[in-house]
Design a protein around this motif. Sequence first.
Motif, PDB file in Angstrom:
ATOM      1  N   ASN A 181      -0.220  -8.914 -10.072  1.00 45.64           N
ATOM      2  CA  ASN A 181      -1.555  -9.447 -10.314  1.00 45.64           C
ATOM      3  C   ASN A 181      -2.672  -8.511  -9.889  1.00 45.64           C
ATOM      4  O   ASN A 181      -3.818  -8.673 -10.317  1.00 45.64           O
ATOM      5  CB  ASN A 181      -1.744 -10.797  -9.617  1.00 45.64           C
ATOM      6  CG  ASN A 181      -1.518 -10.726  -8.116  1.00 45.64           C
ATOM      7  OD1 ASN A 181      -0.394 -10.531  -7.672  1.00 45.64           O
ATOM      8  ND2 ASN A 181      -2.567 -10.899  -7.332  1.00 45.64           N
ATOM      9  N   GLN A 182      -2.358  -7.507  -9.051  1.00 46.32           N
ATOM     10  CA  GLN A 182      -3.445  -6.666  -8.552  1.00 46.32           C
ATOM     11  C   GLN A 182      -3.041  -5.205  -8.509  1.00 46.32           C
ATOM     12  O   GLN A 182      -1.958  -4.855  -8.027  1.00 46.32           O
ATOM     13  CB  GLN A 182      -3.869  -7.122  -7.157  1.00 46.32           C
ATOM     14  CG  GLN A 182      -5.138  -6.448  -6.658  1.00 46.32           C
ATOM     15  CD  GLN A 182      -5.801  -7.236  -5.570  1.00 46.32           C
ATOM     16  OE1 GLN A 182      -5.146  -7.717  -4.652  1.00 46.32           O
ATOM     17  NE2 GLN A 182      -7.122  -7.390  -5.644  1.00 46.32           N
ATOM     18  N   ILE A 183      -3.930  -4.353  -9.006  1.00 49.17           N
ATOM     19  CA  ILE A 183      -3.774  -2.900  -8.946  1.00 49.17           C
ATOM     20  C   ILE A 183      -5.098  -2.342  -8.452  1.00 49.17           C
ATOM     21  O   ILE A 183      -6.122  -2.460  -9.131  1.00 49.17           O
ATOM     22  CB  ILE A 183      -3.437  -2.304 -10.329  1.00 49.17           C
ATOM     23  CG1 ILE A 183      -2.156  -2.924 -10.901  1.00 49.17           C
ATOM     24  CG2 ILE A 183      -3.301  -0.792 -10.233  1.00 49.17           C
ATOM     25  CD1 ILE A 183      -1.922  -2.596 -12.364  1.00 49.17           C
ATOM     26  N   PHE A 229      -1.236  -2.564  -4.286  1.00 52.08           N
ATOM     27  CA  PHE A 229      -0.763  -3.498  -5.303  1.00 52.08           C
ATOM     28  C   PHE A 229      -0.549  -4.882  -4.693  1.00 52.08           C
ATOM     29  O   PHE A 229      -0.290  -5.019  -3.502  1.00 52.08           O
ATOM     30  CB  PHE A 229       0.569  -3.020  -5.903  1.00 52.08           C
ATOM     31  CG  PHE A 229       0.493  -1.658  -6.543  1.00 52.08           C
ATOM     32  CD1 PHE A 229       0.213  -1.530  -7.892  1.00 52.08           C
ATOM     33  CD2 PHE A 229       0.705  -0.512  -5.784  1.00 52.08           C
ATOM     34  CE1 PHE A 229       0.141  -0.283  -8.484  1.00 52.08           C
ATOM     35  CE2 PHE A 229       0.633   0.743  -6.373  1.00 52.08           C
ATOM     36  CZ  PHE A 229       0.351   0.864  -7.724  1.00 52.08           C
ATOM     37  N   GLY A 230      -0.622  -5.915  -5.539  1.00 48.72           N
ATOM     38  CA  GLY A 230      -0.256  -7.266  -5.165  1.00 48.72           C
ATOM     39  C   GLY A 230       0.725  -7.818  -6.185  1.00 48.72           C
ATOM     40  O   GLY A 230       0.488  -7.713  -7.399  1.00 48.72           O
ATOM     41  N   GLY A 237       0.836  -1.191   0.000  1.00 43.48           N
ATOM     42  CA  GLY A 237       0.000   0.000   0.000  1.00 43.48           C
ATOM     43  C   GLY A 237       0.871   1.242   0.000  1.00 43.48           C
ATOM     44  O   GLY A 237       1.768   1.399   0.840  1.00 43.48           O
ATOM     45  N   VAL A 238       0.618   2.140  -0.940  1.00 42.29           N
ATOM     46  CA  VAL A 238       1.462   3.318  -1.140  1.00 42.29           C
ATOM     47  C   VAL A 238       0.956   4.477  -0.277  1.00 42.29           C
ATOM     48  O   VAL A 238      -0.236   4.806  -0.306  1.00 42.29           O
ATOM     49  CB  VAL A 238       1.479   3.720  -2.623  1.00 42.29           C
ATOM     50  CG1 VAL A 238       2.308   4.978  -2.831  1.00 42.29           C
ATOM     51  CG2 VAL A 238       2.037   2.581  -3.468  1.00 42.29           C
ATOM     52  N   ASP A 275       2.936   0.820   3.435  1.00 45.15           N
ATOM     53  CA  ASP A 275       2.335  -0.319   4.134  1.00 45.15           C
ATOM     54  C   ASP A 275       2.699  -1.580   3.346  1.00 45.15           C
ATOM     55  O   ASP A 275       2.189  -1.791   2.239  1.00 45.15           O
ATOM     56  CB  ASP A 275       0.820  -0.110   4.198  1.00 45.15           C
ATOM     57  CG  ASP A 275       0.071  -1.303   4.766  1.00 45.15           C
ATOM     58  OD1 ASP A 275       0.703  -2.282   5.218  1.00 45.15           O
ATOM     59  OD2 ASP A 275      -1.185  -1.269   4.736  1.00 45.15           O
ATOM     60  N   ILE A 276       3.591  -2.407   3.891  1.00 41.72           N
ATOM     61  CA  ILE A 276       4.065  -3.587   3.183  1.00 41.72           C
ATOM     62  C   ILE A 276       3.763  -4.829   4.016  1.00 41.72           C
ATOM     63  O   ILE A 276       4.202  -4.952   5.156  1.00 41.72           O
ATOM     64  CB  ILE A 276       5.584  -3.509   2.908  1.00 41.72           C
ATOM     65  CG1 ILE A 276       5.920  -2.245   2.113  1.00 41.72           C
ATOM     66  CG2 ILE A 276       6.041  -4.755   2.150  1.00 41.72           C
ATOM     67  CD1 ILE A 276       7.420  -2.048   1.886  1.00 41.72           C
TER      68      ILE A 276
END
Length: 363
Positions: free
Chosen positions: A275-277, A290-291, A217-218, A334-335
């Motif tokens: 795979n995820q945005i 993102f994933g 998470g940015v 957030d990682i």
Amino acid sequence: MTTFGLDGIAHRTRAATRSLSAENPTGAKSNGARATAGTGALAASRLGRGWKISPSIDIAAGETTVLGDIEGPGTIRHLWCTTDPHSAWRGTLLRMYWEGDEEPAVEVPLGDFFCNGWNTFSQVSSVPVAANPNGGFNAYWPMPFRRRARLTLENLTAEKVTLYYQVDYELDEVGGNASYFHAQWRRSHPVPYGEVHTLLDGVTGAGSYVGTYLAWGVNSPGWWGEGELKFYLDGDDEFPTICGTGTEDYFGGAWNFDVPGQGYTAYTTPYLGLNQILRPDGLYRSQQRFGMYRWHVLDPIRFAEDLRVTVQSLGIGPGQGNGLPHRYRHTSDDIASTSLFYLDAPSSASRPATPDLLTLEVD
């Protein structure tokens, strides 16, 4: 010597194939479809025994359910599951125990284990992990055990979770050099400014690192993925043996995952993907998320004594003026990481603290 993949289909072995599910919770031979009560009993009330009486289980709030307790030797070959509601993906903990050990080798939120850490479905089309519409989760990591394997799912949420599941395994001798499957989850929410997110720390023994999933998470504007993945192997201290060139590079992408004219572009391939945005919506989804996954199946990272893995929270800031290029800058994103590895022991003394619901929580 046993061969797997397409070549292995033609080879005869002494293995016995078994499967655990709500229809056969013990996996015993001829024990499937015997239920007379279960979550499907009302729907099948006019059909009788053997007609989908027990296709799933309900896990009450705060309850831990044993999905399987298998006597070995054997190898788990495939996991499939799906839940209702999808919010359970970050509200349940999947655990796996080998050889009767009291400490789990696997302790990961259910969704993160299948590369869906944001409680929102994302297609994954890789070799060891597939996530299919709408929340059909599959994993093909081989998980050998010699005496015993136990799998559980804990429901940390305040509501009932309905779980459909199947654990496919075979009973056969396990080679002496077969290692135990491990998975650890950690979250930095956020990464302290100027520090790194640690994926693994203090893993001791011999083994191989085989996979990374990041739910990122940015928290800052601009490009966020300059951070290097670093692998500290076998006594490395200040400096790692393996150091990448950037986050998007590690996951097989390039140039910010940014295709001119369309921006961030998702992809899912056999061994790596973005795979995820999840984009901001102008209301409550205020930040980008993102994933990403990278499977070291063809390029496992071997270690003989110990392993530590980190990633930097690093972005790009404005230019420095006078014609100088943009500069790197620390971020506090957030990682959440899921790290997969094989080890020569059924448990690891370096296991992080079990996360509570607030630590797992995503909006």
